[in-house]
Design an enzyme around this catalytic site. Structure first.
Site, PDB file in Angstrom:
ATOM      1  CE  LYS A   1      -3.803  -2.099   2.631  1.00  0.00           C
ATOM      2  NZ  LYS A   1      -4.884  -1.936   1.649  1.00  0.00           N
TER       3      LYS A   1
ATOM      4  NE  ARG B   1     -10.157 -11.162  -2.056  1.00  0.00           N
ATOM      5  CZ  ARG B   1     -10.553 -10.389  -3.053  1.00  0.00           C
ATOM      6  NH1 ARG B   1     -10.732 -10.932  -4.260  1.00  0.00           N
ATOM      7  NH2 ARG B   1     -10.778  -9.113  -2.878  1.00  0.00           N
TER       8      ARG B   1
END
Length: 525
Positions: A282, A357
């Site tokens: 990020k 996930r």
């Protein structure tokens, strides 16, 4: 607070059916309602005071005001109006917002034992409970402050709550205290920094809370065991595993209520203690706040705290918290890797920043296996809860959770039921639908892989960016074999709380603890 660890600290709630007779018990009154004229007969003294004040300030029903009140506890009354309640877009959160504003004003005025008064409201049957919860949200003290500064552990000595009858008062006290304890656990885990609530510390906190309680806890920490049972989570853990204080934990919880089990809930929570993005790091300053990526797992722990206090009958709940740090370094997992999931699906990694996930998919597969071991139609409901996508915020804004059903859950109207329950207690949901496009998006793009984990864009820049991850979880866990065309269909719903988990900087909300409790727990008490 029987059975709860010492670190769960909520204000003592004391209910009363009287006002004037409690002059020594409380040091001020906070009134929450929409209009002075609707005050009931047993609150006429408040009506007189406010009408007198209204003669010099016509805005009394628009702003929070403090009124001298010689005959009331503390000789002061704070009126925090809800505003109108009967428009298309008004909901019960008017009460929690007003109560929070009123309590904040009470703290500024120096109150340490405020008495909250919320008269019954015909439009919203749970207005009083929601008001108390709004006040408690404003009174929360972060865990790190409670631990570092014992003198600041509480903002007030107690919170008084007025009720029209003793029966209603006891019920209000019981439910508000239990729900706030659940939200406190959720906030403690979700809001604390990535070192205080690194995975091993989360495990210790949870074990402490549920020691000697009706909730059983087991923790898996062995790296080889994690690799064997949860290979996708182990991939995320690969970079962090060599730093002992950052090593992953799978925390499993279980509660079985008295009587015949009518419903079994299976909950999986995303517990990413810090999300650097991994190799797909990020950049541009958007990493700040990523310690909040554990709020899904925090909500699972919060639900179990509510269960441990209220002890509902006829329900079994099994939870799994996937606590892992998505670190970046020489051993981090990378895009293009193929990882075989617990369900024996070959998954091509597309973006290491889609780690949530990965952290949940094998735990969801494990929950599927548990449901199939003792399969009964309509008996089991599976959920994943996660701060999963920025797209969720882009799609519905802040303050709203999103729920998506698979086919069997859609037939059972799970999403609509949870949305209705959330609306009643001020924990609102929006409903999204998992479409064929979402499954197509995650189909393997070559013969090398069965499933593509993610594309190479942020979710917020991806069409259907919050819906398609639900399809991935279904495919990667093998739940696609248990849809409406199966002999053993399983109800599964994915909850994305990226928008509702709370602001940063700020305090987590504890969502969706209230909605889940309202739907599955409160009517069983």
């Amino acid at each position: 607070m029987a059975g709860a660890g010492a670190c769960v600290r909520v204000p003592e709630i004391i209910f009363t059916t009287q006002l004037q007779t409690n002059l020594l018990s409380f040091d001020g009154v906070v009134l929450v309602t929409n209009t002075i004229d609707k005050l009931t007969e047993d609150l006429q003294s408040l009506k007189g005071l406010l009408n007198q004040y209204k003669s010099i300030d016509a805005s009394v029903e628009q702003d929070v005001v403090l009124v001298p009140a010689p005959d009331l506890p503390g000789a002061r009354l704070i009126f925090s109006p809800t505003g109108p309640l009967n428009r298309d877009y008004d909901d019960v959160r008017r009460f929690s917002d007003a109560a929070a504003s009123g309590i904040k004003r009470a703290l500024k005025a120096g109150m340490k034992r405020p008495l909250l008064v919320c008269p019954p409201e015909g439009l919203f049957k749970d207005a009083s409970l929601v008001s108390v919860l709004g006040a408690l949200q404003a009174l929360y003290v972060p865990l790190e402050i409670r631990e570092a500064h014992k003198e600041k552990a509480t903002r007030v000595g107690c919170l008084g709550v007025w009720a029209p009858s003793e029966e209603e008062g006891k019920k209000l006290e019981q439910l508000a205290s239990a729900l706030e304890q659940g939200r406190t656990v959720c906030r403690d885990i979700g809001g604390s920094d990535p070192e205080r609530m690194a995975a091993p510390n989360v495990a210790a906190y949870v074990q402490n809370i549920f020691r000697n309680s009706v909730v059983s806890v087991s923790v898996t920490s062995d790296v080889a065991t994690l690799q064997e049972k949860y290979p996708c989570l182990a991939a995320v853990n690969r970079c962090a595993k060599d730093v002992p204080r950052h090593q992953a934990r799978v925390i499993e919880l279980e509660y079985t209520g008295e009587g015949a089990t009518e419903k079994t809930l299976l909950l999986v929570g995303k517990g990413v203690t810090y999300d650097t993005g991994g190799a797909d790091i990020k950049a541009g300053g958007i990493m700040a706040g990523m310690h909040r990526d554990k709020c899904g797992a925090a909500a699972v722990a919060g639900i179990f705290q509510v269960l441990s206090v209220l002890k509902p009958r006829g329900i079994k709940v099994i939870g799994a918290m996937s606590m892992v740090r998505n670190s970046v370094g020489s051993d981090c997992y990378v895009a293009d890797e193929i990882i075989t999931s617990r369900a024996k699906r070959r998954i091509r990694v597309g973006n290491t920043d889609a780690e949530g996930r990965m952290a949940m998919v094998d735990l969801l597969c494990s929950m599927k296996e548990k449901a199939l071991e003792k399969y009964e139609p309509n008996h089991f409901e599976l959920f994943t809860i996660a701060t999963l996508t920025g797209h969720a915020i882009r799609a519905v804004g802040c303050n709203y959770s999103i729920i998506m059903d698979n086919g069997p859950a859609r037939w059972a109207r799970t999403a609509h039921g949870l949305q209705g329950a959330g609306d009643e207690v001020g924990d609102p949901f929006e409903i999204s639908t998992i479409r064929r496009d979402d499954y197509d998006f995650h189909k393997g793009k070559s013969e090398y892989e069965d499933i593509l984990q993610c594309n190479n864009l942020p979710s917020s820049a991806t069409p259907r960016g919050h819906q398609s991850p639900a399809a991935f979880l279904i495919m990667g866990s093998g739940l696609d074999k248990h849809g409406i065309d199966s002999e053993k269909p399983l109800c599964y719903s994915h909850i994305d709380i990226a928008g509702s988990s709370g602001p940063f900087p700020g305090v987590p909300t504890g969502s969706p603890v209230l909605a889940l409790a309202a739907k599955y727990i409160l009517h069983r008490v």
